[in-house]
Scaffold this motif. Structure first.
Motif, mmCIF file in Angstrom:
data_model
loop_
_atom_site.group_PDB
_atom_site.id
_atom_site.type_symbol
_atom_site.label_atom_id
_atom_site.label_comp_id
_atom_site.label_asym_id
_atom_site.label_seq_id
_atom_site.Cartn_x
_atom_site.Cartn_y
_atom_site.Cartn_z
ATOM 1 N N GLY A 149 1.049 -1.387 0.107
ATOM 2 C CA GLY A 149 0.172 -0.165 -0.275
ATOM 3 C C GLY A 149 0.830 0.909 -0.055
ATOM 4 O O GLY A 149 0.620 2.284 -0.778
ATOM 5 N N ILE A 150 1.722 1.035 0.562
ATOM 6 C CA ILE A 150 2.714 2.530 0.949
ATOM 7 C C ILE A 150 3.638 2.601 -0.565
ATOM 8 O O ILE A 150 3.391 4.112 -1.725
ATOM 9 C CB ILE A 150 3.925 1.877 1.886
ATOM 10 N N ASP A 151 3.762 1.521 -1.127
ATOM 11 C CA ASP A 151 4.576 1.859 -2.582
ATOM 12 C C ASP A 151 3.678 1.985 -3.564
ATOM 13 O O ASP A 151 3.386 3.181 -4.861
ATOM 14 C CB ASP A 151 5.307 0.628 -2.979
ATOM 15 N N ALA A 152 2.483 1.568 -3.720
ATOM 16 C CA ALA A 152 1.371 2.647 -4.567
ATOM 17 C C ALA A 152 0.571 3.481 -4.068
ATOM 18 O O ALA A 152 1.330 4.824 -5.258
ATOM 19 C CB ALA A 152 0.253 1.138 -4.489
ATOM 20 N N ALA A 153 0.969 3.987 -2.869
ATOM 21 C CA ALA A 153 0.618 5.853 -2.821
ATOM 22 C C ALA A 153 1.427 6.536 -3.360
ATOM 23 O O ALA A 153 1.156 7.414 -3.876
ATOM 24 C CB ALA A 153 0.643 5.621 -0.985
ATOM 25 N N ALA A 154 2.795 5.983 -2.673
ATOM 26 C CA ALA A 154 3.835 6.809 -3.684
ATOM 27 C C ALA A 154 3.887 6.851 -4.806
ATOM 28 O O ALA A 154 4.400 7.570 -6.189
ATOM 29 C CB ALA A 154 5.182 6.643 -2.757
ATOM 30 N N GLU A 155 3.608 5.181 -5.488
ATOM 31 C CA GLU A 155 3.624 5.623 -7.276
ATOM 32 C C GLU A 155 2.262 6.259 -7.812
ATOM 33 O O GLU A 155 2.063 6.634 -8.664
ATOM 34 C CB GLU A 155 3.140 3.778 -7.822
ATOM 35 N N ALA A 156 1.776 6.316 -6.876
ATOM 36 C CA ALA A 156 0.407 7.704 -7.399
ATOM 37 C C ALA A 156 0.466 9.027 -7.386
ATOM 38 O O ALA A 156 -0.561 9.551 -7.706
ATOM 39 C CB ALA A 156 -0.831 6.777 -6.971
ATOM 40 N N GLY A 157 1.359 9.528 -6.613
ATOM 41 C CA GLY A 157 1.678 10.163 -6.465
ATOM 42 C C GLY A 157 1.574 10.872 -5.477
ATOM 43 O O GLY A 157 1.809 12.659 -5.022
ATOM 44 N N LEU A 158 1.149 10.228 -4.133
ATOM 45 C CA LEU A 158 0.532 11.184 -2.914
ATOM 46 C C LEU A 158 1.865 11.429 -1.833
ATOM 47 O O LEU A 158 2.841 10.567 -2.326
ATOM 48 C CB LEU A 158 -0.418 9.881 -2.255
ATOM 49 N N ALA A 159 2.163 11.869 -1.191
ATOM 50 C CA ALA A 159 3.005 11.845 -0.230
ATOM 51 C C ALA A 159 3.270 10.862 0.812
ATOM 52 O O ALA A 159 1.833 10.971 0.867
ATOM 53 C CB ALA A 159 3.239 13.747 0.551
ATOM 54 N N VAL A 160 4.422 10.545 1.785
ATOM 55 C CA VAL A 160 4.081 9.458 1.819
ATOM 56 C C VAL A 160 4.394 9.931 3.314
ATOM 57 O O VAL A 160 5.860 9.615 3.548
ATOM 58 C CB VAL A 160 4.259 8.290 1.585
ATOM 59 N N LYS A 161 3.981 9.243 5.047
ATOM 60 C CA LYS A 161 4.440 9.795 5.978
ATOM 61 C C LYS A 161 4.445 7.517 6.780
ATOM 62 O O LYS A 161 3.344 7.259 5.732
ATOM 63 C CB LYS A 161 4.827 10.853 6.482
ATOM 64 N N VAL A 162 5.271 7.075 7.372
ATOM 65 C CA VAL A 162 4.933 5.770 8.342
ATOM 66 C C VAL A 162 5.132 6.640 9.971
ATOM 67 O O VAL A 162 5.972 7.235 9.873
ATOM 68 C CB VAL A 162 5.863 4.731 8.147
ATOM 69 N N ASN A 163 3.890 6.063 10.449
ATOM 70 C CA ASN A 163 3.829 6.125 11.259
ATOM 71 C C ASN A 163 3.966 4.564 12.445
ATOM 72 O O ASN A 163 2.884 4.269 11.606
ATOM 73 C CB ASN A 163 2.449 6.942 12.327
ATOM 74 N N MET A 164 4.738 4.780 13.067
ATOM 75 C CA MET A 164 5.454 3.833 14.517
ATOM 76 C C MET A 164 4.605 4.486 15.643
ATOM 77 O O MET A 164 5.167 4.655 16.320
ATOM 78 C CB MET A 164 6.376 3.450 14.214
ATOM 79 N N VAL A 165 3.822 3.232 16.509
ATOM 80 C CA VAL A 165 3.809 3.557 17.452
ATOM 81 C C VAL A 165 5.188 3.092 18.756
ATOM 82 O O VAL A 165 4.521 1.506 17.730
ATOM 83 C CB VAL A 165 2.043 3.071 18.333
ATOM 84 N N VAL A 166 5.245 3.088 19.331
ATOM 85 C CA VAL A 166 6.754 3.361 19.870
ATOM 86 C C VAL A 166 6.144 1.806 21.479
ATOM 87 O O VAL A 166 5.997 3.360 22.216
ATOM 88 C CB VAL A 166 7.983 2.808 19.657
ATOM 89 N N GLN A 167 5.972 0.793 21.796
ATOM 90 C CA GLN A 167 5.716 -0.265 22.807
ATOM 91 C C GLN A 167 6.751 -0.895 23.477
ATOM 92 O O GLN A 167 6.858 -1.943 23.328
ATOM 93 C CB GLN A 167 4.004 -0.033 23.037
ATOM 94 N N LYS A 168 6.973 -0.240 24.828
ATOM 95 C CA LYS A 168 8.442 -0.930 25.595
ATOM 96 C C LYS A 168 8.431 -2.514 25.806
ATOM 97 O O LYS A 168 6.845 -2.111 26.455
ATOM 98 C CB LYS A 168 8.115 -0.062 26.935
ATOM 99 N N GLY A 169 8.707 -3.395 25.042
ATOM 100 C CA GLY A 169 8.784 -4.650 25.501
ATOM 101 C C GLY A 169 7.602 -5.097 24.945
ATOM 102 O O GLY A 169 7.697 -6.663 24.888
ATOM 103 N N VAL A 170 7.273 -4.043 23.448
ATOM 104 C CA VAL A 170 5.603 -5.006 22.491
ATOM 105 C C VAL A 170 6.898 -4.900 21.191
ATOM 106 O O VAL A 170 7.261 -5.640 20.553
ATOM 107 C CB VAL A 170 5.455 -4.486 22.916
#
Length: 337
Positions: A149-170
């Motif tokens: 999905g990320i690759d498809a969004a970039a190929e379609a011309g959308l600006a892409v950011k990725v969000n990562m929730v960081v949880q200790k021990g997980v």
């Protein structure tokens, strides 16, 4: 027209939820044991129609909203999403239309959404290894599906950011692999501190990987320097790689709160207006939309709500006498992140 609250914060950003449903069951948002097959999601008649959604967005733009972010739940589950984006992007005054998604359905829709007027997309992804990712999303999708999905969004011309929730021990072990992967591909990765949103995720301080810890881990491998915000009130603190290969962001609602510059209002799919991600109550705008009220009357009502706003949950979190953390808060699945 600018509208200011009790701390002189303007209303500039509208987070617009279009559904409370999601095809993931992330532990920090919609745990399966709470949001199971018998959970009472919003019925069709309670959700704002496309026309109502566009109308209320038009009213918000009159009051200064310029950046519209479509959220959920998972907004790609809403069949009329391209129609909503198309109409919202045409509203005079709207400068930016973005989407937050888990990315699992993005590959098949990215080009259609771009053609409808979508400009940017933020994709949630918490690890690159399937074992960790599946454990976090309730076993609903593998990593490859989201990367597609990320690759498809970039190929379609959308600006892409990725969000990562960081949880200790997980998933803290996944932090550096995520940085390496998206740095090489030119996408901005934003780390989000594990937050006490809603009432169902079992949050506690011990599971928070702080902004300082996140930056120390990354800086040890990829030296960083602070970067100026792109605009006042930007959610993520920006840091650039000293070798010039891009940047990262950290959203630090827990350890380094940014309430003082918050310009975001949030509208749930059923028309409840919330003035904070951690709000304990909302204001019913659907009733106003369906009662025959004029746009001016609805605008005056929203102004009164915003001018009375004094939310600063993250700054007050844990302070004696504030009540913070004791009241039932709106679930993140109702109003997006």
């Amino acid at each position: 027209m600018e509208t200011h609250d009790q701390y002189n914060r303007i209303l500039r950003d509208l987070r617009l939820s279009v559904t409370d449903r999601c095809n993931f069951r992330c532990r920090y948002c919609m745990p399966e044991e709470i949001f199971g097959k018998d959970y009472a999601f919003l019925s069709r008649e309670h959700i704002l129609s496309v026309e109502e959604t566009v109308r209320i967005t038009q009213i918000f733009t009159r009051l200064g909203a310029r950046k519209i972010r479509i959220t959920g739940g998972e907004p790609l589950l809403r069949k009329e999403l391209p129609d909503i984006i198309r109409e919202v992007s045409r509203i005079p005054g709207v400068e930016d239309v973005a989407l937050t998604t888990n990315g699992s359905l993005l590959a098949r829709h990215a080009r259609t959404l771009r053609e409808a007027g979508l400009m940017r997309v933020a994709v949630s992804l918490d690890a690159l290894d399937d074992d960790t990712f599946l454990a976090m999303n309730g076993g609903k999708a593998k990593v490859a599906q989201v990367l597609e999905g990320i690759d498809a969004a970039a190929e379609a011309g959308l600006a892409v950011k990725v969000n990562m929730v960081v949880q200790k021990g997980v998933n803290e072990h996944a932090l550096l692999p995520m940085v390496r992967y998206f740095r090489e591909r030119g996408h901005i990765l934003r780390m989000i501190e594990y937050m006490d949103v809603g009432n169902t995720n079992g949050w506690n301080w011990d599971q928070v990987v702080s902004k300082r810890e996140i930056l120390e881990r990354i800086h040890a491998e990829f030296p960083l320097a602070p970067a100026d915000p792109n605009y006042e009130g930007e959610v993520a603190s920006r840091f650039r790689f000293l070798d010039g290969q891009g940047e990262i962001g950290v959203i630090s609602s827990v350890s380094d709160a940014f309430c003082s510059t918050c310009t975001r209002g949030r509208l749930s799919a059923d028309g409840m207006f919330y003035t904070c991600l951690f709000a304990t109550k909302g204001h019913d705008l659907r009733e106003w939309l369906r009662s025959g009220a004029t746009d001016d009357e609805i605008a005056d009502h929203i102004i009164a709500i915003w001018e009375g706003r004094h939310d600063r949950y993250s700054l007050d979190r844990g302070k004696a006498g504030t009540g913070t953390g004791r009241e039932a808060k709106v679930e993140m699945s109702r109003i997006g992140g």
